[in-house]
Design an enzyme around this catalytic site. Sequence first.
Site, PDB file in Angstrom:
ATOM      1  N   ARG A  83       0.858  -1.178   0.000  1.00 16.79           N
ATOM      2  CA  ARG A  83       0.000   0.000   0.000  1.00 16.79           C
ATOM      3  C   ARG A  83       0.897   1.231   0.000  1.00 16.79           C
ATOM      4  O   ARG A  83       1.500   1.563   1.012  1.00 16.79           O
ATOM      5  CB  ARG A  83      -0.892  -0.028   1.251  1.00 16.79           C
ATOM      6  CG  ARG A  83      -2.061   0.925   1.197  1.00 16.79           C
ATOM      7  CD  ARG A  83      -2.761   0.968   2.533  1.00 16.79           C
ATOM      8  NE  ARG A  83      -1.940   1.663   3.514  1.00 16.79           N
ATOM      9  CZ  ARG A  83      -1.944   1.418   4.825  1.00 16.79           C
ATOM     10  NH1 ARG A  83      -2.700   0.474   5.326  1.00 16.79           N
ATOM     11  NH2 ARG A  83      -1.173   2.115   5.634  1.00 16.79           N
TER      12      ARG A  83
ATOM     13  N   HIS B  40      -3.404   4.461   4.886  1.00 15.15           N
ATOM     14  CA  HIS B  40      -4.664   3.698   4.857  1.00 15.15           C
ATOM     15  C   HIS B  40      -5.769   4.541   4.221  1.00 15.15           C
ATOM     16  O   HIS B  40      -6.441   4.114   3.292  1.00 15.15           O
ATOM     17  CB  HIS B  40      -5.034   3.289   6.289  1.00 15.15           C
ATOM     18  CG  HIS B  40      -6.426   2.770   6.437  1.00 15.15           C
ATOM     19  ND1 HIS B  40      -6.839   1.609   5.820  1.00 15.15           N
ATOM     20  CD2 HIS B  40      -7.492   3.252   7.112  1.00 15.15           C
ATOM     21  CE1 HIS B  40      -8.117   1.401   6.129  1.00 15.15           C
ATOM     22  NE2 HIS B  40      -8.539   2.377   6.900  1.00 15.15           N
TER      23      HIS B  40
ATOM     24  N   TYR C 107       4.287   4.374  11.533  1.00 11.22           N
ATOM     25  CA  TYR C 107       4.446   2.920  11.695  1.00 11.22           C
ATOM     26  C   TYR C 107       5.274   2.243  10.610  1.00 11.22           C
ATOM     27  O   TYR C 107       5.432   1.034  10.639  1.00 11.22           O
ATOM     28  CB  TYR C 107       3.078   2.228  11.847  1.00 11.22           C
ATOM     29  CG  TYR C 107       2.086   2.522  10.730  1.00 11.22           C
ATOM     30  CD1 TYR C 107       2.147   1.808   9.532  1.00 11.22           C
ATOM     31  CD2 TYR C 107       1.100   3.481  10.881  1.00 11.22           C
ATOM     32  CE1 TYR C 107       1.243   2.057   8.514  1.00 11.22           C
ATOM     33  CE2 TYR C 107       0.182   3.743   9.860  1.00 11.22           C
ATOM     34  CZ  TYR C 107       0.258   3.033   8.685  1.00 11.22           C
ATOM     35  OH  TYR C 107      -0.634   3.271   7.681  1.00 11.22           O
TER      36      TYR C 107
END
Lengths: 342, 381
Positions: B271, B275, B284
């Site tokens: 990705r 998100h 993260y």
Amino acid sequence: MTTVAAKPVTKPVTKPATMAQALGRALRDSMAEDPSVHVLGEDVGALGGVFRVTDGLTKEFGEERCTDTPLAEAGILGTAVGMAMYGLRPVVEMQFDAFAYPAFEQLISHVARMRNRTRGAMPMPITVRVPYGGGIGGVEHHSDSSEAYYMATPGLHVVTPATVADAYGLLRASIASDDPVVFLEPKRLYWSKADWNPAAPTAVEPIGRAVVRRTGRSATLITYGPSVPVCMEAAEAARAEGWDLEVVDLRSLVPFDDETVAASVRRTGRAVVVHESGGFGGPGGEIAARITERCFHHLEAPVLRVAGFDIPYPPPMLEKHHLPGVDRILDAVARLQWEAES
Amino acid sequence: MTVMEQRGAYRPTPPPAWQPRTDPAPLLPDAEPYRVLGTDAAQKADPGLLRRLYAELVRGRRYNTQATALTKQGRLAVYPSSTGQEACEVAAAFALEERDWLFPSYRDTLAAVARGLDPVSALTLLRGDWHTGYDPREARIAPLSTPLATQLPHAVGLAHAARLKGDDVVALAMVGDGGTSEGDFHEALNFAAVWQAPVVFLVQNNGFAISVPLAKQTAAPSLAHKAVGYGMPGRLVDGNDAAAMHEVLSEAVARARAGGGPTLVEAVTYRMEAHTNADDATRYRPDAEVTAWRDHDPILLLERELTERGLLDDDLKRQAGDDAEAMAADLRGRMNQDPQLDPMDLFTHVYAEQTSQLREQAAQLRAELEVASEEAEEEAR
């Protein structure tokens, strides 16, 4: 114009049938009439369901129409959603009330909302059969009354019969409905009997209409499902006290028949709501509020509730203390001789 | 004499013979994600198909950047970008016939668009004017599913129902790596395998479930390995290799259509964006990781292959770019118009027939709207 004399009616051959048999017959007749009706669930096939409601369906219609599924309630209801998307009319069995909880996400997030989500393009004609309620000596997770959860979910119809005839008529209507129906079967009444003509069972009952089971003038007992026979018994017993009680069987919790309930309470001026599920946050609170909003000036006393206690369903050896019985109902009726505190 | 006392003479009865239900070996995924681009296998790939895939990837990338821009302009409430995952999205759409069904998750608007859905209809959920902006039966695309993995049993039920009706329809259901931890994932795979339903499960393993990396999601050797426990084949594929994705998904669809049952495909991808626009991915994951994946971009991989084989002419490049820009301009233009909403629609599609309770509430809202419009008229005067 001459009047033609009515043909003499041959007396139908009736024999006693149980509620479980009437439900089975409703499934059978629906499947015979409409090839898109499919029954699925755990044990519904060879065993005929743990309460034998689906007895004989696999034999008559084949495993494709009455299917034993893997043991997974979310999977059972989730696959039913897909089947409904492809034009089938699934009837799923949840076996016992508390076994339905794993399927809640499918029910609430998809079954109840799919019509709304798709602006009516994708209705969900699914009937979810949930045997519910106590009084059969079941161990934990076999006696819950979960109707408040279903009632609080927009998009679902919530239906519960109390008589053999209604079990047939309401289940037929639920399966024919283009909307999802949570069909709550009072398992305590599975073995209750009534005379029944197997050739022509009974009429299909439209969803959403309450019925007055017993007329009276002093007060109305508003109830449904397993508590209906208890209220009828209480009404009989109340005659000795000089109380003439009316009993309203709701049959459908969603939609709610405000009209029948309000008309009855306006006649009697007093009301007690009776159900097995807990009172706090339960159906009785909603019903009492609706009555108060509509009938305030007709009320001679506050609307009272007789409900199960607000406890997890008790072990079978103690359930008789939990379930609303005749005495508890009569106590409430006595409290309807209400005088305002000064 | 008890059994214990006669122990010396006791010979246990052997249990009834046990046999494994299926041979697990053919179900196991490859050790490495399957690749086509840059390998000998690419020689067998149809040049026409590769060129079509390329044009669609370019269009898909443009769609992702345009939708992300619309989020920044406040035209979309949220957009979960599939930038970097376009090969999975496009291959999913290309693997299906018109009669087949697609079951997308919230990140898979691009798959729906690549299947031919109007880009604006695909975005209504994310714009917020209605939950689903298209008729799923007409598009043969289920509503974008926001709850995780709950659409997978729907795909199984639909494929099962189609087969019962004698239609050779296949359902392809998409889910992310996080979704494989949900109960509905397992129930769907189990039902599909037991019923031998014509379903293809496509797991896009893009590395993260919001911020939780795959290592904290599963202890399985790969997500494709999960297939074996249910009795279906698992395939591990390079999710950025459009040709490999197309080949594996097409095979799985053909197998399902021929009555061979379900397949689980794990596409290993990444990705590239956060998100959603509400997420801060720098908290993260290190930049170096993102950079490494940039060299493995799905468009770049296909471009290299096409160039090497002399298939990427200026015509194709220009045509693909122009198509993408035209799509983006149309999308921008239509999304910049305010949608016409009727508040009374709130009550229209709850039930087939309104309950008396909803009729009362609809009357209340109608009265409120009338008062509001009278007040607005007053103010205008």
